[in-house]
Scaffold this motif. Structure first.
Motif, PDB file in Angstrom:
ATOM      1  N   ASN A 100       0.817  -1.211   0.000  1.00 36.56           N
ATOM      2  CA  ASN A 100       0.000   0.000   0.000  1.00 36.56           C
ATOM      3  C   ASN A 100       0.854   1.265   0.000  1.00 36.56           C
ATOM      4  O   ASN A 100       1.061   1.895  -1.022  1.00 36.56           O
ATOM      5  CB  ASN A 100      -0.948  -0.004   1.209  1.00 36.56           C
ATOM      6  N   VAL A 101       1.343   1.657   1.159  1.00 35.64           N
ATOM      7  CA  VAL A 101       2.053   2.926   1.312  1.00 35.64           C
ATOM      8  C   VAL A 101       3.319   2.973   0.459  1.00 35.64           C
ATOM      9  O   VAL A 101       3.566   3.943  -0.277  1.00 35.64           O
ATOM     10  CB  VAL A 101       2.382   3.183   2.789  1.00 35.64           C
ATOM     11  N   GLU A 102       4.136   1.926   0.545  1.00 33.45           N
ATOM     12  CA  GLU A 102       5.381   1.920  -0.221  1.00 33.45           C
ATOM     13  C   GLU A 102       5.110   1.947  -1.723  1.00 33.45           C
ATOM     14  O   GLU A 102       5.761   2.674  -2.469  1.00 33.45           O
ATOM     15  CB  GLU A 102       6.224   0.698   0.148  1.00 33.45           C
ATOM     16  N   THR A 103       4.139   1.158  -2.172  1.00 38.47           N
ATOM     17  CA  THR A 103       3.803   1.148  -3.598  1.00 38.47           C
ATOM     18  C   THR A 103       3.333   2.519  -4.056  1.00 38.47           C
ATOM     19  O   THR A 103       3.729   3.004  -5.119  1.00 38.47           O
ATOM     20  CB  THR A 103       2.730   0.095  -3.893  1.00 38.47           C
ATOM     21  N   ALA A 104       2.469   3.151  -3.257  1.00 40.40           N
ATOM     22  CA  ALA A 104       1.979   4.477  -3.627  1.00 40.40           C
ATOM     23  C   ALA A 104       3.121   5.456  -3.833  1.00 40.40           C
ATOM     24  O   ALA A 104       3.105   6.271  -4.765  1.00 40.40           O
ATOM     25  CB  ALA A 104       1.022   4.991  -2.550  1.00 40.40           C
ATOM     26  N   VAL A 105       4.159   5.354  -2.995  1.00 39.88           N
ATOM     27  CA  VAL A 105       5.266   6.307  -3.058  1.00 39.88           C
ATOM     28  C   VAL A 105       6.214   5.981  -4.203  1.00 39.88           C
ATOM     29  O   VAL A 105       6.493   6.832  -5.061  1.00 39.88           O
ATOM     30  CB  VAL A 105       6.024   6.339  -1.710  1.00 39.88           C
ATOM     31  N   PHE A 106       6.735   4.734  -4.250  1.00 37.76           N
ATOM     32  CA  PHE A 106       7.754   4.475  -5.280  1.00 37.76           C
ATOM     33  C   PHE A 106       7.157   4.393  -6.685  1.00 37.76           C
ATOM     34  O   PHE A 106       7.861   4.582  -7.674  1.00 37.76           O
ATOM     35  CB  PHE A 106       8.633   3.261  -4.958  1.00 37.76           C
ATOM     36  N   GLY A 108     -12.555   7.270   8.568  1.00 38.24           N
ATOM     37  CA  GLY A 108     -11.449   6.936   9.456  1.00 38.24           C
ATOM     38  C   GLY A 108     -10.190   6.564   8.697  1.00 38.24           C
ATOM     39  O   GLY A 108      -9.070   6.932   9.093  1.00 38.24           O
ATOM     40  N   THR A 109     -10.357   5.835   7.597  1.00 32.24           N
ATOM     41  CA  THR A 109      -9.199   5.463   6.789  1.00 32.24           C
ATOM     42  C   THR A 109      -8.491   6.691   6.245  1.00 32.24           C
ATOM     43  O   THR A 109      -7.257   6.823   6.343  1.00 32.24           O
ATOM     44  CB  THR A 109      -9.637   4.547   5.625  1.00 32.24           C
ATOM     45  N   LEU A 110      -9.248   7.627   5.701  1.00 31.47           N
ATOM     46  CA  LEU A 110      -8.644   8.848   5.157  1.00 31.47           C
ATOM     47  C   LEU A 110      -7.953   9.661   6.250  1.00 31.47           C
ATOM     48  O   LEU A 110      -6.876  10.244   6.032  1.00 31.47           O
ATOM     49  CB  LEU A 110      -9.712   9.685   4.463  1.00 31.47           C
ATOM     50  N   GLU A 111      -8.532   9.712   7.437  1.00 28.41           N
ATOM     51  CA  GLU A 111      -7.934  10.463   8.542  1.00 28.41           C
ATOM     52  C   GLU A 111      -6.620   9.850   9.009  1.00 28.41           C
ATOM     53  O   GLU A 111      -5.718  10.563   9.473  1.00 28.41           O
ATOM     54  CB  GLU A 111      -8.915  10.526   9.717  1.00 28.41           C
ATOM     55  N   LEU A 112      -6.487   8.538   8.898  1.00 34.72           N
ATOM     56  CA  LEU A 112      -5.307   7.855   9.413  1.00 34.72           C
ATOM     57  C   LEU A 112      -4.167   7.745   8.400  1.00 34.72           C
ATOM     58  O   LEU A 112      -3.067   7.334   8.763  1.00 34.72           O
ATOM     59  CB  LEU A 112      -5.684   6.452   9.895  1.00 34.72           C
ATOM     60  N   LEU A 113      -4.418   8.108   7.156  1.00 35.35           N
ATOM     61  CA  LEU A 113      -3.368   8.006   6.151  1.00 35.35           C
ATOM     62  C   LEU A 113      -2.288   9.058   6.369  1.00 35.35           C
ATOM     63  O   LEU A 113      -2.583  10.201   6.750  1.00 35.35           O
ATOM     64  CB  LEU A 113      -3.953   8.190   4.749  1.00 35.35           C
ATOM     65  N   PRO A 114      -1.038   8.696   6.119  1.00 35.94           N
ATOM     66  CA  PRO A 114       0.005   9.722   6.108  1.00 35.94           C
ATOM     67  C   PRO A 114      -0.357  10.811   5.092  1.00 35.94           C
ATOM     68  O   PRO A 114      -0.919  10.507   4.031  1.00 35.94           O
ATOM     69  CB  PRO A 114       1.260   8.952   5.678  1.00 35.94           C
ATOM     70  N   GLU A 115      -0.037  12.035   5.389  1.00 37.69           N
ATOM     71  CA  GLU A 115      -0.482  13.148   4.545  1.00 37.69           C
ATOM     72  C   GLU A 115      -0.044  12.980   3.096  1.00 37.69           C
ATOM     73  O   GLU A 115      -0.805  13.254   2.158  1.00 37.69           O
ATOM     74  CB  GLU A 115       0.059  14.472   5.100  1.00 37.69           C
ATOM     75  N   ALA A 116       1.190  12.507   2.900  1.00 38.20           N
ATOM     76  CA  ALA A 116       1.690  12.344   1.531  1.00 38.20           C
ATOM     77  C   ALA A 116       0.905  11.291   0.757  1.00 38.20           C
ATOM     78  O   ALA A 116       0.786  11.366  -0.470  1.00 38.20           O
ATOM     79  CB  ALA A 116       3.170  11.982   1.555  1.00 38.20           C
TER      80      ALA A 116
END
Length: 495
Positions: free
Chosen positions: A154-160, A182-190
């Motif tokens: 999820n997070v790593e794929t979104a970034v790289f 809740g999911t949107l609130e908990l996501l890292p801002e980037a």
């Protein structure tokens, strides 16, 4: 420049695989060069494909299906990291198709995660060089805050991958709007900034009933709701055991084919504790007139017309478990067709040798169920191969001929201890209406599937339904579901 869309979810089993497969199919039909991708998957339903070096390797079944939907040949690049649970809080780690070892979560994250990430990045970059669009599938929930620094899928794929994110939320279980918020609130801002839209899945009823909630959630979050997908099961292969009943329950799959229950036959499948590759049974469940029933190990076979013993991630322990539960006695009282697939084939033999390689609790030699005159010897190395075999039909596939294709994933090597029919070559054995084979994907072969169905019907002393046509491909149904219910213009995908 390659466009990457990450199909992420608020939880597991929200429809990510279905939407990803549908998008792959729709884009391929438009002439877009598209590839699926899942950086890290967890599944015991695997397929054998080629690695970047041309060797055989394993990937999760969902990415295999999505590659077919995209019209490309699947390789391990579409799923470079695969975790295969084996019990005792351990999983087998497979990187670029090759089994690396068995690790608990702590060992994986501390010692092997960086290597896994490097492989995932390399695979993504190869796909991106060769395709206009990469449809990436996330895993579980994208909002697992305890894993945000190591969330590869999820997070790593979104970034790289510099990906836009489509966020899915399942409304069937309730609390969809709260889960989405809740999911949107908990996501890292980037990562939060990459969310271009959300979609509600598995809705039953009139979508107009959701309008007030959709307006409110869009106002609160600024994220547009791009569609409401109705509850529908296109029939894509299941990725994990969430789709199965619990081990103590019974569940019947199939039956939406218009064939009356009194004209149908039932194939019983014991729910082994370490069941794997149960997608082998899905083509049977889609066959008109065939019902696949998963039964607990202490369940009855009284109403069964045939039995298929499925694959298992731990043959020895599952053999001991079914004996403890009395399933061996139930099978001894059953006189219909029996098929064993991979681990099920090993279970049906006379003995398993070097059993301690797989199970620390087992003796060196473990007696099998004794239905086939074969023995299996375990080895440390895993055999992976895509195969085509010549079919010489005998019961319970007596009408089959021609060739059959499939794949092998197993550690044991099985050999006859006396003469026995080998209807699928040296990957099989058959006698007395019992067939064992290492060929995963056996029932995807229409001739074999229909021959087995006809033998089951003959044993049940009834006539199978007329069914000359094959059902629509599941990824075509997924494409229709997505096209009719998701606003694709908002995803900035090639036309």
């Amino acid at each position: 420049m390659t466009k990457t869309l990450l199909v992420a979810g608020t939880a597991s089993h929200v429809g990510k695989s279905t939407v990803a497969a549908g998008l792959c199919r729709l884009l391929a039909e438009r002439g877009v060069a598209v590839a699926p991708y899942k950086a890290q998957n967890m599944s015991n339903n695997a397929r054998v494909v080629a690695t970047p070096d041309g060797d055989p390797g394993e990937i999760g079944v969902s990415q295999y299906t999505q590659a077919r939907a995209a019209g490309i040949t699947p390789t391990t690049d579409v799923n470079p990291v695969l975790l295969k649970p084996r019990g005792d809080a351990e999983s087998q780690l497979v990187v670029q198709g090759e089994a690396v070892g068995h690790y608990d979560a702590g060992s994986y994250y501390d010692e092997h995660w960086q290597t896994a990430r490097d492989a995932a990045v390399e695979s993504y970059e190869r796909l991106a060089r060769e395709h206009d669009v990469v449809v990436a599938e996330g895993a579980g929930s994208i909002a697992e805050i305890n894993l945000h620094d190591r969330d590869l899928a999820n997070v790593e794929t979104a970034v790289f991958a510099d990906a836009d994110i489509l966020l899915l939320v399942d409304i069937e279980r309730g609390g969809a709007f709260a889960s989405l918020y809740g999911t949107l609130e908990l996501l890292p801002e980037a990562v939060r900034e990459r969310v271009v839209g959300a979609a509600i899945t598995k809705f039953r009823g009139d979508p107009a009933l959701l309008e007030a909630g959709i307006d409110e959630i869009e106002s609160r979050t600024g994220v547009p709701i791009l569609g409401v997908l109705p509850y529908d099961d296109p029939g894509l292969p299941a990725e994990d055991s969430v789709s199965l009943p619990s081990s103590g329950d019974t569940r019947t799959v199939g039956g939406d084919d218009g064939v009356p229950s009194d004209r149908a036959v039932t194939v019983a499948v014991p729910h082994l504790p370490h069941i794997s590759n149960f997608t082998d049974l899905e083509p049977l469940a889609a066959e008109p007139g065939v019902r696949v029933r998963y039964v607990p190990l202490d369940g009855s076979l009284v109403d069964a017309d045939a039995v298929v013993v499925p694959g298992t991630k731990n043959t020895v322990d599952d053999l001991l478990a079914l004996r403890d539960a009395g399933f061996d006695d139930a099978l001894a009282g059953f006189d219909g067709p029996i098929v064993g697939l991979c681990g099920g084939y090993q279970l049906l033999g006379e003995r398993i040798l070097d059993a301690g390689i797989e199970s620390v609790d087992a003796h060196d030699t473990v007696p099998g169920l004794g239905y086939l005159p074969v023995e299996t010897r375990f080895r440390e190395d895993k055999h992976l191969e895509r195969v085509t075999v010549t079919v010489d039909g005998v019961a319970p596939i007596s009408g089959a001929s021609g060739t059959a294709t499939g794949y092998e994933i197993h550690m044991g090597r099985t050999t006859p201890v006396r003469d026995v029919a080998r209807p699928l070559g040296d990957r099989s054995a058959a006698t007395g209406g019992v067939l064992g084979t290492y060929l995963h994907g056996l029932f995807e072969n229409r001739a074999v599937r229909r021959a087995f169905r006809d033998d089951v019907y003959a044993h049940a002393d009834t006539r199978p339904p007329d069914s000359s046509a094959d059902p629509e491909m599941p990824f075509d149904r997924a494409a229709t579901l997505v096209a009719e219910n998701l606003d694709l213009t908002r995803l900035d995908l090639p036309a």
